[in-house]
Motif scaffolding. Sequence first.
Motif, short mmCIF file in Angstrom:
data_model
loop_
_atom_site.label_atom_id
_atom_site.label_comp_id
_atom_site.label_asym_id
_atom_site.label_seq_id
_atom_site.Cartn_x
_atom_site.Cartn_y
_atom_site.Cartn_z
N GLY A 39 0.79 -1.23 0.00
CA GLY A 39 0.00 0.00 0.00
C GLY A 39 0.82 1.28 0.00
O GLY A 39 2.00 1.31 -0.37
N TRP A 40 0.18 2.35 0.43
CA TRP A 40 0.74 3.71 0.49
C TRP A 40 1.25 3.91 1.91
O TRP A 40 0.53 4.42 2.77
CB TRP A 40 -0.36 4.69 0.11
N ASN A 41 2.46 3.47 2.15
CA ASN A 41 3.03 3.46 3.50
C ASN A 41 4.54 3.67 3.45
O ASN A 41 5.17 3.53 2.41
CB ASN A 41 2.75 2.12 4.20
N PHE A 42 5.12 3.94 4.60
CA PHE A 42 6.58 4.04 4.72
C PHE A 42 7.20 2.68 4.50
O PHE A 42 6.58 1.64 4.73
CB PHE A 42 6.98 4.58 6.09
N GLY A 43 8.46 2.70 4.06
CA GLY A 43 9.20 1.45 3.89
C GLY A 43 8.94 0.74 2.57
O GLY A 43 9.43 -0.36 2.37
N VAL A 44 8.17 1.37 1.68
CA VAL A 44 7.90 0.76 0.38
C VAL A 44 8.82 1.41 -0.65
O VAL A 44 8.93 2.63 -0.70
CB VAL A 44 6.42 0.95 -0.03
N ASP A 45 9.47 0.61 -1.45
CA ASP A 45 10.34 1.12 -2.51
C ASP A 45 9.47 1.39 -3.74
O ASP A 45 9.25 0.52 -4.57
CB ASP A 45 11.44 0.11 -2.83
N TYR A 46 8.98 2.63 -3.85
CA TYR A 46 8.08 2.97 -4.95
C TYR A 46 8.80 3.02 -6.29
O TYR A 46 8.16 2.79 -7.33
CB TYR A 46 7.34 4.29 -4.66
N GLN A 47 10.11 3.28 -6.29
CA GLN A 47 10.86 3.22 -7.56
C GLN A 47 10.84 1.79 -8.09
O GLN A 47 10.62 1.57 -9.28
CB GLN A 47 12.30 3.71 -7.37
N ALA A 48 11.05 0.83 -7.21
CA ALA A 48 11.00 -0.58 -7.61
C ALA A 48 9.59 -0.95 -8.03
O ALA A 48 9.38 -1.69 -9.01
CB ALA A 48 11.48 -1.49 -6.47
N TRP A 49 8.58 -0.45 -7.30
CA TRP A 49 7.19 -0.74 -7.64
C TRP A 49 6.84 -0.21 -9.03
O TRP A 49 6.15 -0.86 -9.80
CB TRP A 49 6.25 -0.14 -6.58
N MET A 50 7.34 0.97 -9.38
CA MET A 50 7.02 1.57 -10.68
C MET A 50 7.84 0.97 -11.82
O MET A 50 7.44 1.08 -12.98
CB MET A 50 7.25 3.09 -10.64
N ALA A 51 8.95 0.33 -11.51
CA ALA A 51 9.83 -0.21 -12.55
C ALA A 51 9.07 -1.18 -13.45
O ALA A 51 8.37 -2.07 -12.99
CB ALA A 51 11.03 -0.92 -11.92
N GLY A 52 9.19 -0.94 -14.75
CA GLY A 52 8.55 -1.82 -15.73
C GLY A 52 7.08 -1.52 -15.99
O GLY A 52 6.47 -2.17 -16.83
N LYS A 53 6.52 -0.57 -15.27
CA LYS A 53 5.11 -0.22 -15.49
C LYS A 53 5.02 0.97 -16.44
O LYS A 53 5.80 1.90 -16.36
CB LYS A 53 4.43 0.14 -14.17
N ASP A 54 4.07 0.91 -17.33
CA ASP A 54 3.77 2.04 -18.22
C ASP A 54 2.47 2.65 -17.74
O ASP A 54 1.44 1.97 -17.68
CB ASP A 54 3.60 1.57 -19.67
N PHE A 55 2.51 3.92 -17.39
CA PHE A 55 1.32 4.63 -16.93
C PHE A 55 0.79 5.49 -18.06
O PHE A 55 1.56 6.21 -18.70
CB PHE A 55 1.65 5.49 -15.71
N HIS A 56 -0.51 5.44 -18.29
CA HIS A 56 -1.13 6.15 -19.41
C HIS A 56 -2.37 6.90 -18.96
O HIS A 56 -2.96 6.60 -17.91
CB HIS A 56 -1.52 5.16 -20.50
N HIS A 57 -2.74 7.87 -19.78
CA HIS A 57 -3.96 8.64 -19.56
C HIS A 57 -5.11 7.67 -19.32
O HIS A 57 -5.26 6.68 -20.03
CB HIS A 57 -4.25 9.50 -20.79
N SER A 58 -5.90 7.94 -18.32
CA SER A 58 -7.07 7.15 -17.92
C SER A 58 -6.74 5.89 -17.14
O SER A 58 -7.64 5.20 -16.70
CB SER A 58 -7.97 6.80 -19.11
N ASP A 59 -5.47 5.56 -16.94
CA ASP A 59 -5.15 4.49 -16.00
C ASP A 59 -5.51 5.00 -14.61
O ASP A 59 -5.58 6.20 -14.37
CB ASP A 59 -3.65 4.15 -16.03
#
Length: 157
Positions: A39-59
């Motif tokens: 979730g949206w909490n401390f201790g989460v590596d959001y760079q690793a979470w976003m790696a390999g994801k493509d974010f697009h309009h309306s996602d």
Amino acid sequence: MKRTKMANKNLCIFILIATIVAQVTWVRAEEFIVGDDKGWNFGVDYQAWMAGKDFHHSDTLIFRYEAGKHNVAKLTDQAAFDSCNLEKKEWTLKACGGNTVYIGEGPNFLVSAMGEDCKNGLKILVTGKGPRMRALSENPRKVLGSGRVELINGPVV
């Protein structure tokens, strides 16, 4: 005779245009739970979470957290994001335990604006691309254009 040739020519042009249009299809927007099961909490590596994801309009980005502990705010620019300048918020969602936003075009500077959350690292920069669109013969992940975050639910404070 000329009318028949003209009608055949128009029909051929129509079929050609219809074939081209049919080759390009819209692909459904994707839904992402920020941080997955952490979730949206401390201790989460959001760079690793976003790696390999493509974010697009309306996602859709779904933020899950303990109610009252965090929230979600969108800051206006990179400088505000880097320094956690919470005076430069476009909007803030209530700390209700879950918020949902649409991704739109360009950089989206998302932070928790509760206490020192942002300064303690609870922030992500998501760059949205254009709508998900693909030719039937192409890989469904190939997309054109560029994307912005729009609020879809959760009260603004």
